[in-house]
Design an enzyme around this catalytic site. Sequence first.
Site, PDB file in Angstrom:
ATOM      1  N   CYS A  89       0.855  -1.193   0.000  1.00 55.80           N
ATOM      2  CA  CYS A  89       0.000   0.000   0.000  1.00 55.80           C
ATOM      3  C   CYS A  89       0.884   1.234   0.000  1.00 55.80           C
ATOM      4  O   CYS A  89       1.854   1.295   0.756  1.00 55.80           O
ATOM      5  CB  CYS A  89      -0.892  -0.014   1.243  1.00 55.80           C
ATOM      6  SG  CYS A  89      -1.987   1.413   1.360  1.00 55.80           S
ATOM      7  N   HIS A 131      -8.724  -4.024  -2.242  1.00 53.20           N
ATOM      8  CA  HIS A 131      -7.836  -3.163  -1.446  1.00 53.20           C
ATOM      9  C   HIS A 131      -8.304  -1.710  -1.478  1.00 53.20           C
ATOM     10  O   HIS A 131      -8.424  -1.064  -0.435  1.00 53.20           O
ATOM     11  CB  HIS A 131      -6.413  -3.299  -2.015  1.00 53.20           C
ATOM     12  CG  HIS A 131      -5.375  -2.465  -1.339  1.00 53.20           C
ATOM     13  ND1 HIS A 131      -4.282  -3.008  -0.703  1.00 53.20           N
ATOM     14  CD2 HIS A 131      -5.247  -1.110  -1.208  1.00 53.20           C
ATOM     15  CE1 HIS A 131      -3.542  -2.024  -0.197  1.00 53.20           C
ATOM     16  NE2 HIS A 131      -4.095  -0.862  -0.512  1.00 53.20           N
TER      17      HIS A 131
END
Length: 157
Positions: A89, A131
């Site tokens: 991320c 996500h």
Amino acid sequence: MALLKIRKKGDPTLRARCRAVEKIDGRILTLLDDMAETMRKADGVGLAAPQVGVRRRVVVIETEDSGLIELINPEITAREGEQLEREGCLSIPDECGITRRPARVKVQALDRSGTMRTYEGEGLLARAFCHEIDHLDGKLYIDPDVLVRMVTDEDDE
Ligand code: NI
């Protein structure tokens, strides 16, 4: 277009539940453009609005196969199978982990013209949909219901 500052883990906006976009106005279009530029510059495959400090349900994704996908008010409408793969991320730099995600998903979202569209993704694209849409509800891949384990340098040896 402008590069936006990417918020890092610990920033409260990353844990906020984002509001739906009610009207796709010039500010939303500029946000989409700036998010795409910021994602590309950071070498990411996805970026969600809260990562740039905007608590709105807006996502951009770009994989080699998918091209640029812009999602406004996205919803996952179907999930199938399971994959345990590596995920990172932009808000959690220099780390990655193995996550548990569906192998395939369907997503419904508005595009920039306000048209409802359906997307299907598998593998990396399915992970990216999950996500980024999780980001809109303040969820991160390191949360215990998604993370299987963090990956350390030793895993690569
Ligand atoms: Ni992320």
